[in-house]
Design a protein around this motif. Structure first.
Motif: not given
Length: 472
Positions: A293-302, A315-316, A329-332
């Motif tokens: 909501p308040s700052a740009d970021a890079s999210a690591v999704i596991t 991990p993306e 999309d986390l499909g499959g």
């Protein structure tokens, strides 16, 4: 004359010498005074330690499933589509909670959502828990929805739903207090944050629930996130979401609020019931929605299967622009239960949408993040499909966890491995206490059956009031 001069010089030199000695002594005295501790006189102020009297525990439920526009003579009218079945309980040996029903404009008295209140006993806070479930099969709504009753908050976030064609989502604002609440709804979409006219300065009267169509706040937004800010009194916010595909209902859910943005969000108990095949290749069955909501970021999704250490997917890393929701999309994924962790470094909110399929009779659920549980906490399992409790241990040491039913007839001892997870089968319509022992646990409840799916995060019990010190 010379004798007199010598005498005068001698007496002057004597004076100079004496002055020098006195000055040196003064310097030594000052230095010594500075370096040597002086005697001090201390006096402790009079103080009194006291524990404030605990307040009553109050939780509000989402209420029945609502339909809008069934009355063709009044397309904006709201009606009860199906009532909510509730399961509630309180701390051991405490009196049953007090129950009241909130009033909803346009609905008959007694049809609104329930509120449970547990007054303190013997200056000790009494925990209360409740959860509700609804099953419906109608021309405009079909599916299974389950949600927990939560305490009202001054700020919360709704992550889920859609304002596109086919969706008929509703924002629900409940005020169980005794004074009015003024609410601001800020929508976050593709264009960033916006406070629409329909979400500005909404008055929610005490003892009532206000219903706001999501389409009136973010028309056309595919992935909205809503911040709910209240002044005057806290409110319980939730979201009823549903979808219709070519006149066929495709599921329904009641989505609870996220308490606050945090750098790490853990969403657990996500249940994949069917691996998407060629027929569903164009639609993702598992979707993660994130907002910074308040700052740009890079999210690591596991994404990690429950009971295993290896991620199910690589991990993306996803870039996030402040104020703009992103869907991944986390499909499959194969059939099974999963935990999704979002590590962004900056505060974010997130939720996972999971569908059983895309045909008539299928359902979907929004899984929201689970806060950390560090104290014994009460939670309720509503009626519905067989429930499963997923426990995630983010710590470096194994966690000794116990799950005990409200009446004490059932007790389960579990060891959750370090940085691991496990699942326990529970009974419907039962209230349990989750005790994490000396550890911190993340827990989520999932209910999955034939054409039915729902998820409920387990929240920690309210902390007791801390000791305060008074200085008269």
């Amino acid at each position: 004359m010379s004798d007199r001069r010598v005498f005068r010089w001698a007496t002057t030199s004597t004076r100079l010498l004496a002055g020098t000695v006195v000055s040196a002594a003064a310097v030594v005295a000052v230095v010594t005074a500075i370096s040597v501790p002086w005697p001090t006189l201390t006096k402790e102020p009079v103080s009194i330690s006291a524990v404030p009297a605990p307040a009553a525990s109050v939780i509000a439920c989402d209420g029945p499933l609502l339909s809008i526009g069934r009355d063709l003579t009044s397309v904006e009218s709201i009606a009860v589509a199906s009532p909510q079945s509730l399961t509630s309980g309180v701390s051991a040996d405490a009196a049953p909670p007090q129950e009241q029903v909130l009033q909803v404009e346009g609905m008959a008295s007694g049809e609104g959502p329930a509120v449970f209140t547990a007054p303190p006993e013997a200056r000790t806070r009494v925990d209360v828990a409740a959860a509700g479930a609804v099953t419906i099969a109608a021309d405009d709504l079909a599916g299974f929805a389950a949600s927990a009753c939560r305490p009202p908050m001054l700020e919360s976030w709704l992550v889920g739903g859609s304002a596109e064609t086919g969706a008929a989502d509703l924002v629900l604002l409940s005020n169980p207090g005794a004074v009015p609440a003024t609410v601001q709804l800020t929508t976050f979409g593709a264009g960033g944050p916006l406070t629409p006219p329909g979400g500005s300065d909404l008055i929610v009267s005490p003892g009532t629930q206000r219903v706001v169509p999501l389409a009136g706040l973010a028309l056309g937004e595919a992935s909205p996130v809503i911040r709910v800010s209240a002044v005057g009194a806290p409110v319980h916010a939730s979201l009823q979401t549903s979808i219709t595909r070519t006149l066929t209902p495709g599921g329904v859910d009641q989505v609870g609020a996220v308490a606050e943005p945090t750098p790490i969000q853990t969403i657990t108990g996500i249940t994949v019931t069917r691996t998407p095949g060629s027929e569903g290749a164009s639609d993702a069955a598992t979707v993660l929605r994130i907002l910074a909501p308040s700052a740009d970021a890079s999210a690591v999704i596991t994404v990690t299967p429950v009971g295993r250490a290896e991620p199910a997917l690589e991990p993306e890393t996803v870039p996030l622009t402040a104020g703009q929701p992103v869907e991944v999309d986390l499909g499959g994924l194969p059939v099974g239960s999963y935990t999704v962790e979002v590590d962004a470094g900056e505060p974010v909110v997130a939720a996972v949408w999971q569908a059983t399929g895309f045909e008539a009779g299928d359902d979907f659920a929004w899984y929201t993040p689970s806060p950390t549980v560090a104290v014994p906490s009460l939670f309720s399992v509503p009626s519905g499909p067989p429930p499963a409790l997923t426990l995630v241990n983010p710590g470096d040491e194994p966690a000794q966890v116990s799950v005990t039913s409200e009446d004490g007839s059932y007790r389960l001892e579990l060891v959750v491995p370090a940085d691991g997870s496990t699942t326990a089968r529970l009974s419907s319509r039962t209230v349990y206490t989750l005790d994490p022992g000396e550890s911190e646990i993340v827990a989520g409840l999932s209910l999955t059956g034939d054409g039915a799916i729902a998820g409920i995060p387990v929240w920690p019990a309210d902390a007791a009031a801390p000791v305060i010190v008074v200085y008269p």
